[in-house]
Write a protein that holds these residues in place. Sequence first.
Motif, mmCIF file in Angstrom:
data_model
loop_
_atom_site.group_PDB
_atom_site.id
_atom_site.type_symbol
_atom_site.label_atom_id
_atom_site.label_comp_id
_atom_site.label_asym_id
_atom_site.label_seq_id
_atom_site.Cartn_x
_atom_site.Cartn_y
_atom_site.Cartn_z
ATOM 1 N N GLN A 228 0.818 -1.205 0.000
ATOM 2 C CA GLN A 228 0.000 0.000 0.000
ATOM 3 C C GLN A 228 0.852 1.254 0.000
ATOM 4 N N VAL A 229 1.955 1.231 0.709
ATOM 5 C CA VAL A 229 2.912 2.329 0.717
ATOM 6 C C VAL A 229 4.287 1.761 0.411
ATOM 7 N N GLN A 230 4.964 2.386 -0.506
ATOM 8 C CA GLN A 230 6.299 1.967 -0.894
ATOM 9 C C GLN A 230 7.286 3.079 -0.584
ATOM 10 N N LEU A 231 8.409 2.711 -0.003
ATOM 11 C CA LEU A 231 9.463 3.657 0.331
ATOM 12 C C LEU A 231 10.747 3.224 -0.357
ATOM 13 N N VAL A 232 11.404 4.158 -1.002
ATOM 14 C CA VAL A 232 12.641 3.874 -1.708
ATOM 15 C C VAL A 232 13.705 4.859 -1.257
ATOM 16 N N GLU A 233 14.777 4.335 -0.661
ATOM 17 C CA GLU A 233 15.874 5.161 -0.179
ATOM 18 C C GLU A 233 16.986 5.229 -1.213
ATOM 19 N N SER A 234 17.764 6.286 -1.116
ATOM 20 C CA SER A 234 18.952 6.427 -1.936
ATOM 21 C C SER A 234 19.927 7.362 -1.232
ATOM 22 N N GLY A 235 21.164 7.352 -1.681
ATOM 23 C CA GLY A 235 22.155 8.293 -1.182
ATOM 24 C C GLY A 235 23.209 7.712 -0.266
ATOM 25 N N GLY A 236 23.078 6.458 0.111
ATOM 26 C CA GLY A 236 24.092 5.852 0.949
ATOM 27 C C GLY A 236 25.386 5.632 0.196
ATOM 28 N N GLY A 237 26.416 5.307 0.950
ATOM 29 C CA GLY A 237 27.706 5.070 0.335
ATOM 30 C C GLY A 237 28.820 5.056 1.348
ATOM 31 N N LEU A 238 30.022 5.137 0.843
ATOM 32 C CA LEU A 238 31.231 5.132 1.655
ATOM 33 C C LEU A 238 31.783 6.548 1.740
ATOM 34 N N VAL A 239 32.079 6.981 2.949
ATOM 35 C CA VAL A 239 32.599 8.325 3.161
ATOM 36 C C VAL A 239 33.627 8.286 4.283
ATOM 37 N N LYS B 96 5.962 16.109 -2.483
ATOM 38 C CA LYS B 96 6.624 14.980 -3.127
ATOM 39 C C LYS B 96 6.658 13.731 -2.258
ATOM 40 N N ASN B 97 6.135 13.828 -1.038
ATOM 41 C CA ASN B 97 6.212 12.724 -0.081
ATOM 42 C C ASN B 97 7.636 12.188 0.029
ATOM 43 N N THR B 98 8.547 13.106 0.160
ATOM 44 C CA THR B 98 9.963 12.775 0.211
ATOM 45 C C THR B 98 10.579 13.312 1.493
ATOM 46 N N VAL B 99 11.422 12.510 2.109
ATOM 47 C CA VAL B 99 12.140 12.917 3.302
ATOM 48 C C VAL B 99 13.633 12.812 3.023
ATOM 49 N N TYR B 100 14.400 13.727 3.608
ATOM 50 C CA TYR B 100 15.835 13.782 3.411
ATOM 51 C C TYR B 100 16.542 13.726 4.756
ATOM 52 N N LEU B 101 17.751 13.252 4.723
ATOM 53 C CA LEU B 101 18.603 13.287 5.900
ATOM 54 C C LEU B 101 19.980 13.775 5.466
ATOM 55 N N GLN B 102 20.302 14.994 5.851
ATOM 56 C CA GLN B 102 21.626 15.544 5.603
ATOM 57 C C GLN B 102 22.515 15.170 6.778
ATOM 58 N N MET B 103 23.578 14.447 6.501
ATOM 59 C CA MET B 103 24.471 13.950 7.539
ATOM 60 C C MET B 103 25.827 14.609 7.365
ATOM 61 N N ASN B 104 26.217 15.392 8.342
ATOM 62 C CA ASN B 104 27.501 16.067 8.345
ATOM 63 C C ASN B 104 28.359 15.562 9.496
ATOM 64 N N SER B 105 29.641 15.839 9.410
ATOM 65 C CA SER B 105 30.588 15.437 10.458
ATOM 66 C C SER B 105 30.424 13.970 10.825
ATOM 67 N N ALA C 64 35.567 9.715 7.645
ATOM 68 C CA ALA C 64 35.161 10.419 8.853
ATOM 69 C C ALA C 64 35.288 11.926 8.657
ATOM 70 N N GLY C 65 34.270 12.636 9.119
ATOM 71 C CA GLY C 65 34.221 14.075 8.938
ATOM 72 C C GLY C 65 33.504 14.518 7.688
ATOM 73 N N GLY C 66 33.203 13.583 6.812
ATOM 74 C CA GLY C 66 32.530 13.901 5.571
ATOM 75 C C GLY C 66 31.027 13.972 5.726
ATOM 76 N N SER C 67 30.355 14.103 4.584
ATOM 77 C CA SER C 67 28.909 14.289 4.570
ATOM 78 C C SER C 67 28.250 13.387 3.542
ATOM 79 N N LEU C 68 27.009 13.038 3.817
ATOM 80 C CA LEU C 68 26.150 12.339 2.885
ATOM 81 C C LEU C 68 24.740 12.884 3.019
ATOM 82 N N ARG C 69 23.980 12.771 1.956
ATOM 83 C CA ARG C 69 22.581 13.170 1.970
ATOM 84 C C ARG C 69 21.731 11.990 1.510
ATOM 85 N N LEU C 70 20.859 11.525 2.384
ATOM 86 C CA LEU C 70 19.958 10.437 2.073
ATOM 87 C C LEU C 70 18.605 10.982 1.637
ATOM 88 N N SER C 71 17.975 10.270 0.723
ATOM 89 C CA SER C 71 16.644 10.632 0.263
ATOM 90 C C SER C 71 15.735 9.421 0.352
#
Length: 117
Positions: free
Chosen positions: A1-12, A75-84, A14-21
């Motif tokens: 009924q509800v589908q969620l699709v994540e993206s944005g993970g990876g290798l970084v 857009k029914n979209t959530v983000y996670l900005q990950m710093n440090s 220490a001290g770097g940043s990633l943004r998940l969607s």
Amino acid sequence: QVQLVESGGGLVQAGGSLRLSCVASGSISPINVMGWYRQAPGTQRELVATIRSGSIRNYADSVKGRFTISRDNAKNTVYLQMNSLKPEDTAVYYCNLRQILSSEDYWGQGTQVTVSS
């Protein structure tokens, strides 16, 4: 009924940043909370951050000041900005949507975040 699709993970490093969607689709109630949870090997899945449709946010103490959750309701979209990022942030990150009125929870399949030192 509800589908969620994540993206944005990876290798970084220490001290770097990633943004998940995370994009949600399907029969989504406007009364909902979206969020991010994570699970490292040998641990329980734990809350990272949540955000309501009205943009009220909650964060785990371990990520306050480093991570920022946001959403685009149209857009029914959530983000996670990950710093440090720290090695202890390494985990599979899961997107969650909770339908408040029906108490239904939906989960994405997860995206791996690996922070190297």
